[in-house]
Scaffold this active site. Structure first.
Site, PDB file in Angstrom:
ATOM      1  N   ASP A 250       6.765   1.172   1.996  1.00 44.55           N
ATOM      2  CA  ASP A 250       6.463   0.197   0.943  1.00 44.55           C
ATOM      3  C   ASP A 250       7.338   0.473  -0.279  1.00 44.55           C
ATOM      4  O   ASP A 250       7.844  -0.445  -0.922  1.00 44.55           O
ATOM      5  CB  ASP A 250       4.999   0.293   0.496  1.00 44.55           C
ATOM      6  CG  ASP A 250       4.001   0.119   1.604  1.00 44.55           C
ATOM      7  OD1 ASP A 250       3.844   1.051   2.417  1.00 44.55           O
ATOM      8  OD2 ASP A 250       3.374  -0.947   1.682  1.00 44.55           O
TER       9      ASP A 250
ATOM     10  N   PHE B 286      -1.061  -0.571  12.485  1.00 40.05           N
ATOM     11  CA  PHE B 286      -1.978  -0.127  11.434  1.00 40.05           C
ATOM     12  C   PHE B 286      -2.418  -1.253  10.484  1.00 40.05           C
ATOM     13  O   PHE B 286      -3.609  -1.404  10.204  1.00 40.05           O
ATOM     14  CB  PHE B 286      -1.348   1.006  10.618  1.00 40.05           C
ATOM     15  CG  PHE B 286      -2.219   1.452   9.471  1.00 40.05           C
ATOM     16  CD1 PHE B 286      -1.972   1.004   8.191  1.00 40.05           C
ATOM     17  CD2 PHE B 286      -3.308   2.284   9.692  1.00 40.05           C
ATOM     18  CE1 PHE B 286      -2.791   1.397   7.127  1.00 40.05           C
ATOM     19  CE2 PHE B 286      -4.129   2.681   8.651  1.00 40.05           C
ATOM     20  CZ  PHE B 286      -3.867   2.233   7.363  1.00 40.05           C
ATOM     21  N   ASN B 287      -1.478  -2.021   9.932  1.00 38.98           N
ATOM     22  CA  ASN B 287      -1.844  -3.002   8.894  1.00 38.98           C
ATOM     23  C   ASN B 287      -2.852  -4.027   9.414  1.00 38.98           C
ATOM     24  O   ASN B 287      -3.754  -4.442   8.704  1.00 38.98           O
ATOM     25  CB  ASN B 287      -0.605  -3.731   8.363  1.00 38.98           C
ATOM     26  CG  ASN B 287       0.251  -2.851   7.483  1.00 38.98           C
ATOM     27  OD1 ASN B 287      -0.218  -1.851   6.952  1.00 38.98           O
ATOM     28  ND2 ASN B 287       1.515  -3.210   7.345  1.00 38.98           N
TER      29      ASN B 287
ATOM     30  N   ASP C  64       0.858  -1.203   0.000  1.00 39.06           N
ATOM     31  CA  ASP C  64       0.000   0.000   0.000  1.00 39.06           C
ATOM     32  C   ASP C  64       0.890   1.248   0.000  1.00 39.06           C
ATOM     33  O   ASP C  64       0.856   2.068   0.924  1.00 39.06           O
ATOM     34  CB  ASP C  64      -0.958   0.008   1.196  1.00 39.06           C
ATOM     35  CG  ASP C  64      -0.238   0.065   2.544  1.00 39.06           C
ATOM     36  OD1 ASP C  64      -0.855   0.583   3.521  1.00 39.06           O
ATOM     37  OD2 ASP C  64       0.927  -0.365   2.633  1.00 39.06           O
TER      38      ASP C  64
ATOM     39  N   HIS D 279       9.595   0.174   8.133  1.00 37.12           N
ATOM     40  CA  HIS D 279       8.855  -1.044   8.486  1.00 37.12           C
ATOM     41  C   HIS D 279       8.902  -2.097   7.370  1.00 37.12           C
ATOM     42  O   HIS D 279       9.302  -3.229   7.586  1.00 37.12           O
ATOM     43  CB  HIS D 279       7.380  -0.724   8.715  1.00 37.12           C
ATOM     44  CG  HIS D 279       7.073   0.311   9.733  1.00 37.12           C
ATOM     45  ND1 HIS D 279       7.125   0.100  11.096  1.00 37.12           N
ATOM     46  CD2 HIS D 279       6.662   1.591   9.582  1.00 37.12           C
ATOM     47  CE1 HIS D 279       6.739   1.193  11.736  1.00 37.12           C
ATOM     48  NE2 HIS D 279       6.463   2.111  10.853  1.00 37.12           N
ATOM     49  N   ASP D 280       8.432  -1.710   6.188  1.00 36.51           N
ATOM     50  CA  ASP D 280       8.122  -2.708   5.163  1.00 36.51           C
ATOM     51  C   ASP D 280       9.360  -3.344   4.549  1.00 36.51           C
ATOM     52  O   ASP D 280       9.324  -4.527   4.165  1.00 36.51           O
ATOM     53  CB  ASP D 280       7.252  -2.064   4.069  1.00 36.51           C
ATOM     54  CG  ASP D 280       5.903  -1.643   4.620  1.00 36.51           C
ATOM     55  OD1 ASP D 280       5.289  -0.719   4.052  1.00 36.51           O
ATOM     56  OD2 ASP D 280       5.448  -2.226   5.628  1.00 36.51           O
TER      57      ASP D 280
ATOM     58  N   ASN E 108      -2.469   2.804   3.428  1.00 32.97           N
ATOM     59  CA  ASN E 108      -1.918   4.147   3.687  1.00 32.97           C
ATOM     60  C   ASN E 108      -2.729   5.213   2.965  1.00 32.97           C
ATOM     61  O   ASN E 108      -2.819   6.349   3.388  1.00 32.97           O
ATOM     62  CB  ASN E 108      -0.466   4.205   3.209  1.00 32.97           C
ATOM     63  CG  ASN E 108       0.456   3.439   4.121  1.00 32.97           C
ATOM     64  OD1 ASN E 108       0.289   3.471   5.342  1.00 32.97           O
ATOM     65  ND2 ASN E 108       1.410   2.722   3.554  1.00 32.97           N
TER      66      ASN E 108
ATOM     67  N   THR F  63       2.946  -5.960   2.768  1.00 28.06           N
ATOM     68  CA  THR F  63       3.387  -4.811   3.560  1.00 28.06           C
ATOM     69  C   THR F  63       2.255  -3.793   3.775  1.00 28.06           C
ATOM     70  O   THR F  63       2.521  -2.628   4.085  1.00 28.06           O
ATOM     71  CB  THR F  63       4.579  -4.112   2.876  1.00 28.06           C
ATOM     72  OG1 THR F  63       4.152  -3.608   1.598  1.00 28.06           O
ATOM     73  CG2 THR F  63       5.750  -5.064   2.698  1.00 28.06           C
TER      74      THR F  63
HETATM   75  O1  RIB Z   1       2.299   0.315  10.829  1.00 29.09           O
HETATM   76  C1  RIB Z   1       3.226   0.389   9.780  1.00 29.09           C
HETATM   77  C2  RIB Z   1       2.637  -0.121   8.515  1.00 29.09           C
HETATM   78  O2  RIB Z   1       1.513   0.673   8.178  1.00 29.09           O
HETATM   79  C3  RIB Z   1       3.590  -0.013   7.304  1.00 29.09           C
HETATM   80  O3  RIB Z   1       3.297  -1.036   6.390  1.00 29.09           O
HETATM   81  C4  RIB Z   1       3.236   1.314   6.716  1.00 29.09           C
HETATM   82  O4  RIB Z   1       3.487   1.372   5.298  1.00 29.09           O
HETATM   83  C5  RIB Z   1       1.752   1.360   6.961  1.00 29.09           C
HETATM   84  O5  RIB Z   1       1.124   0.626   5.912  1.00 29.09           O
HETATM   85 CA    CA Z   2       2.742  -0.481   4.084  1.00 29.02          CA
END
Ligand code: RIB
Ligand code: CA
Length: 305
Positions: free
Chosen positions: A11, A160-161, A6, A234-235, A35, A119
């Protein structure tokens, strides 16, 4: 590899890392709302592929909202476009005329061992598992960025994801295929410093300049929220896990997903108790060699014009 994402600043760097490495054959990019709404995440994937000169990689759009139908996005983190902060080119290619499900299924039918890196919210991956259970044996592993052992980032409980689509995450966690989860505990260690972003810029290529701008934009909200001088990538940690090389330490734990809790919806319950009787099925990232990770990212950026 199929990258379901996303984009999203981190990402975008995960996509670059996958494309930079000779040991990865990136079959397809599939996009999901997260996102930003699906139209933006799809456009952003195409813009990054255009920047990197890789519009040969097919992109297919997937779910425009989570399984429960409620759109959840994060413009406060990634901006209105979902990838604010840099002068990215307009897409030089379009998404294929197939859904994410159709494109992923076609590659899984053609290949016998595909790693799916996810991701973003897991809506597309859950949809694939549900629609094509016959293809499960061809999925070598699912490596996802998401979840948290302790504190969340989108709520006190949830990352979040997973928060965006807990039903989908619950389905993925119980799918029976080899699973790895890169939670906030490891991705928050994978932060860039201001020196790292300066080093990105000093590479001297256009890709380094653009990604330094993107990362500085992504750093803003993390400076406000956590007081950090750089963003967590993160990703790209999920892609780095697939690459191996000992950068990331994982431990295998039982992981379940809370889908209903009034205060805990989207929480990944990682059972770290040594005496747990639950079956440990998920390789959970717990630490990363940050310096080696940053070197890997800089080397990857240097591959491109
Ligand atoms: O919480 C972090 C995640 O949420 C990452 O994948 C970032 O790109 C958002 O999608
Ligand atoms: Ca992401």
């Amino acid at each position: 590899m199929i990258l379901d994402c996303d984009p999203g600043h981190d990402d975008a760097l995960a996509l670059l890392l996958a494309l930079a490495r000779p040991e990865v054959r990136l079959l397809a990019v599939t996009t999901v709302s997260g996102n930003a709404p699906l139209e933006q995440t799809t456009r952003n994937a195409l813009r990054v592929l255009t920047l990197l000169g890789r519009t040969d990689v097919p992109v297919a759009a997937g779910a425009d909202r989570p399984l429960d139908g409620v759109l959840r996005i994060a413009p406060e983190v990634h901006g209105a476009s979902g990838l604010d902060g840099a002068d990215l080119p307009e897409p030089a290619a379009e998404a294929v005329d197939a859904s994410a499900l159709e494109l992923a299924s076609a590659f899984l039918e053609a290949e016998d061992a595909v790693t799916i890196v996810a991701t973003g919210p897991l809506t597309n991956v859950a949809g694939l598992l549900s629609a094509r259970p016959d293809l499960l044996p061809r999925i070598e592993a699912i490596v996802l960025m998401g979840g948290a052992i302790g504190e969340g980032n989108w709520t006190a409980s949830a990352e979040f994801n997973i928060w965006a689509d807990p039903q989908a995450a619950a389905a993925v966690m119980t799918c029976g295929r080899p699973l790895a989860m890169m939670p906030l505990e490891v991705t928050h260690q994978a932060r860039l410093s201001t020196a790292d972003m300066a080093a990105m810029e000093a590479l001297g290529n256009r890709t380094g300049l653009i990604f330094a701008d993107l990362m500085r934009y992504f750093a803003r909200v993390h400076a406000e929220w956590y007081g950090w001088d750089g963003p967590p990538i993160h990703d790209a940690v999920a892609v780095a896990h697939v690459l191996g090389g000992g950068l990331i330490t994982t431990r295998r734990y039982p992981v379940s997903v809370e889908v209903e809790g009034r205060h805990t919806r989207g929480r990944t319950v990682v059972d770290t108790r040594p005496f747990s009787s639950a079956e440990a099925t998920v390789d959970v990232g717990v630490s990363i060699d940050r310096e080696a990770f940053v070197r890997m990212l800089l080397q990857a950026i240097a591959v491109f014009p």
